[in-house]
Design a protein around this motif. Sequence first.
Motif, PDB file in Angstrom:
ATOM      1  N   VAL A  64       0.812  -1.221   0.000  1.00  0.00           N
ATOM      2  CA  VAL A  64       0.000   0.000   0.000  1.00  0.00           C
ATOM      3  C   VAL A  64       0.842   1.267   0.000  1.00  0.00           C
ATOM      4  N   LYS A  65       2.136   1.113   0.106  1.00  0.00           N
ATOM      5  CA  LYS A  65       3.019   2.279   0.181  1.00  0.00           C
ATOM      6  C   LYS A  65       2.857   3.154  -1.060  1.00  0.00           C
ATOM      7  N   GLY A  66       2.701   4.434  -0.841  1.00  0.00           N
ATOM      8  CA  GLY A  66       2.506   5.362  -1.946  1.00  0.00           C
ATOM      9  C   GLY A  66       1.064   5.547  -2.355  1.00  0.00           C
ATOM     10  N   ARG A  67       0.183   4.691  -1.845  1.00  0.00           N
ATOM     11  CA  ARG A  67      -1.246   4.797  -2.182  1.00  0.00           C
ATOM     12  C   ARG A  67      -2.095   5.135  -0.955  1.00  0.00           C
ATOM     13  N   PHE A  68      -1.712   4.628   0.201  1.00  0.00           N
ATOM     14  CA  PHE A  68      -2.469   4.865   1.427  1.00  0.00           C
ATOM     15  C   PHE A  68      -1.705   5.848   2.311  1.00  0.00           C
ATOM     16  N   THR A  69      -2.442   6.646   3.061  1.00  0.00           N
ATOM     17  CA  THR A  69      -1.842   7.591   3.987  1.00  0.00           C
ATOM     18  C   THR A  69      -2.574   7.540   5.315  1.00  0.00           C
ATOM     19  N   ILE A  70      -1.822   7.320   6.380  1.00  0.00           N
ATOM     20  CA  ILE A  70      -2.403   7.313   7.720  1.00  0.00           C
ATOM     21  C   ILE A  70      -2.148   8.664   8.375  1.00  0.00           C
ATOM     22  N   SER A  71      -3.124   9.122   9.140  1.00  0.00           N
ATOM     23  CA  SER A  71      -2.969  10.386   9.859  1.00  0.00           C
ATOM     24  C   SER A  71      -3.836  10.330  11.109  1.00  0.00           C
ATOM     25  N   ARG A  72      -3.644  11.294  11.991  1.00  0.00           N
ATOM     26  CA  ARG A  72      -4.429  11.306  13.209  1.00  0.00           C
ATOM     27  C   ARG A  72      -4.734  12.731  13.619  1.00  0.00           C
ATOM     28  N   ASP A  73      -5.862  12.891  14.273  1.00  0.00           N
ATOM     29  CA  ASP A  73      -6.264  14.161  14.863  1.00  0.00           C
ATOM     30  C   ASP A  73      -6.561  13.860  16.317  1.00  0.00           C
ATOM     31  N   ASN A  74      -5.573  14.065  17.168  1.00  0.00           N
ATOM     32  CA  ASN A  74      -5.758  13.708  18.579  1.00  0.00           C
ATOM     33  C   ASN A  74      -6.826  14.573  19.245  1.00  0.00           C
ATOM     34  N   GLY A  75      -7.012  15.764  18.739  1.00  0.00           N
ATOM     35  CA  GLY A  75      -8.057  16.623  19.294  1.00  0.00           C
ATOM     36  C   GLY A  75      -9.446  16.048  19.079  1.00  0.00           C
ATOM     37  N   LYS A  76      -9.605  15.309  17.989  1.00  0.00           N
ATOM     38  CA  LYS A  76     -10.892  14.681  17.669  1.00  0.00           C
ATOM     39  C   LYS A  76     -10.920  13.211  18.092  1.00  0.00           C
ATOM     40  N   ASN A  77      -9.804  12.746  18.657  1.00  0.00           N
ATOM     41  CA  ASN A  77      -9.726  11.339  19.063  1.00  0.00           C
ATOM     42  C   ASN A  77      -9.990  10.396  17.891  1.00  0.00           C
ATOM     43  N   THR A  78      -9.427  10.752  16.746  1.00  0.00           N
ATOM     44  CA  THR A  78      -9.710  10.015  15.509  1.00  0.00           C
ATOM     45  C   THR A  78      -8.424   9.774  14.721  1.00  0.00           C
ATOM     46  N   VAL A  79      -8.352   8.615  14.105  1.00  0.00           N
ATOM     47  CA  VAL A  79      -7.272   8.280  13.191  1.00  0.00           C
ATOM     48  C   VAL A  79      -7.895   7.996  11.832  1.00  0.00           C
ATOM     49  N   TYR A  80      -7.203   8.421  10.779  1.00  0.00           N
ATOM     50  CA  TYR A  80      -7.717   8.265   9.429  1.00  0.00           C
ATOM     51  C   TYR A  80      -6.795   7.375   8.598  1.00  0.00           C
ATOM     52  N   LEU A  81      -7.375   6.763   7.601  1.00  0.00           N
ATOM     53  CA  LEU A  81      -6.594   6.051   6.597  1.00  0.00           C
ATOM     54  C   LEU A  81      -7.153   6.446   5.234  1.00  0.00           C
ATOM     55  N   GLN A  82      -6.372   7.219   4.498  1.00  0.00           N
ATOM     56  CA  GLN A  82      -6.762   7.641   3.159  1.00  0.00           C
ATOM     57  C   GLN A  82      -6.316   6.577   2.168  1.00  0.00           C
ATOM     58  N   LEU A  83      -7.266   6.064   1.413  1.00  0.00           N
ATOM     59  CA  LEU A  83      -6.988   5.011   0.448  1.00  0.00           C
ATOM     60  C   LEU A  83      -7.146   5.590  -0.962  1.00  0.00           C
ATOM     61  N   ASN A  84      -6.064   5.665  -1.692  1.00  0.00           N
ATOM     62  CA  ASN A  84      -6.086   6.164  -3.064  1.00  0.00           C
ATOM     63  C   ASN A  84      -5.651   5.071  -4.028  1.00  0.00           C
ATOM     64  N   SER A  85      -5.973   5.276  -5.297  1.00  0.00           N
ATOM     65  CA  SER A  85      -5.579   4.332  -6.356  1.00  0.00           C
ATOM     66  C   SER A  85      -5.930   2.901  -5.968  1.00  0.00           C
ATOM     67  N   LEU A  86      -7.150   2.728  -5.540  1.00  0.00           N
ATOM     68  CA  LEU A  86      -7.558   1.425  -5.024  1.00  0.00           C
ATOM     69  C   LEU A  86      -7.566   0.355  -6.105  1.00  0.00           C
ATOM     70  N   LYS A  87      -7.241  -0.841  -5.683  1.00  0.00           N
ATOM     71  CA  LYS A  87      -7.180  -2.007  -6.573  1.00  0.00           C
ATOM     72  C   LYS A  87      -8.141  -3.079  -6.056  1.00  0.00           C
ATOM     73  N   PRO A  88      -8.578  -3.963  -6.912  1.00  0.00           N
ATOM     74  CA  PRO A  88      -9.465  -5.042  -6.444  1.00  0.00           C
ATOM     75  C   PRO A  88      -8.864  -5.841  -5.301  1.00  0.00           C
ATOM     76  N   GLU A  89      -7.560  -5.984  -5.284  1.00  0.00           N
ATOM     77  CA  GLU A  89      -6.910  -6.750  -4.212  1.00  0.00           C
ATOM     78  C   GLU A  89      -6.901  -6.015  -2.879  1.00  0.00           C
ATOM     79  N   ASP A  90      -7.352  -4.779  -2.852  1.00  0.00           N
ATOM     80  CA  ASP A  90      -7.508  -4.051  -1.593  1.00  0.00           C
ATOM     81  C   ASP A  90      -8.835  -4.381  -0.911  1.00  0.00           C
ATOM     82  N   THR A  91      -9.673  -5.145  -1.589  1.00  0.00           N
ATOM     83  CA  THR A  91     -10.967  -5.520  -1.015  1.00  0.00           C
ATOM     84  C   THR A  91     -10.773  -6.345   0.251  1.00  0.00           C
ATOM     85  N   ALA A  92     -11.377  -5.876   1.338  1.00  0.00           N
ATOM     86  CA  ALA A  92     -11.218  -6.534   2.639  1.00  0.00           C
ATOM     87  C   ALA A  92     -12.048  -5.783   3.672  1.00  0.00           C
ATOM     88  N   VAL A  93     -12.140  -6.374   4.841  1.00  0.00           N
ATOM     89  CA  VAL A  93     -12.651  -5.650   6.004  1.00  0.00           C
ATOM     90  C   VAL A  93     -11.443  -4.988   6.661  1.00  0.00           C
TER      91      VAL A  93
END
Length: 125
Positions: A64-93
């Motif tokens: 996923v390197k170069g396609r996904f980006t993890i970030s966090r907003d501690n003020g909102k108590n939330t972590v994000y995962l941005q998924l770009n250039s998705l592929k069928p093999e990224d299908t999952a829970v």
Amino acid sequence: QVQLVESGGGLVQPGGSLRLSCDASGFTLDVHAIGWFRQAPGKEREGVSCISRSGGSTYYADSVKGRFTISRDNGKNTVYLQLNSLKPEDTAVYYCAIRISCGSSWYSTRQYNYWGQGTQVTVSS
């Protein structure tokens, strides 16, 4: 009560994008590193990314390197995962989970204390 709730999954075409969120309740997220994992049908759960408590260090699986980006907003108590250039093999829970720090073994499910219920990501045309 400690709880992690993932959201943002859905059905997207190949090449599309999604942003997953991991919302925490019952505890302060900024004292924990957060990992994202995924599990496809019939496969083991695999580490996707991890972010340190401060957000200053991030780790990614090679797939996923170069396609996904993890970030966090501690003020909102939330972590994000941005998924770009998705592929069928990224299908999952996709799941988020907490541990003390990422470290060299961040991709292992061991030492993660709490897990969310997961959000489905389906990449298909």
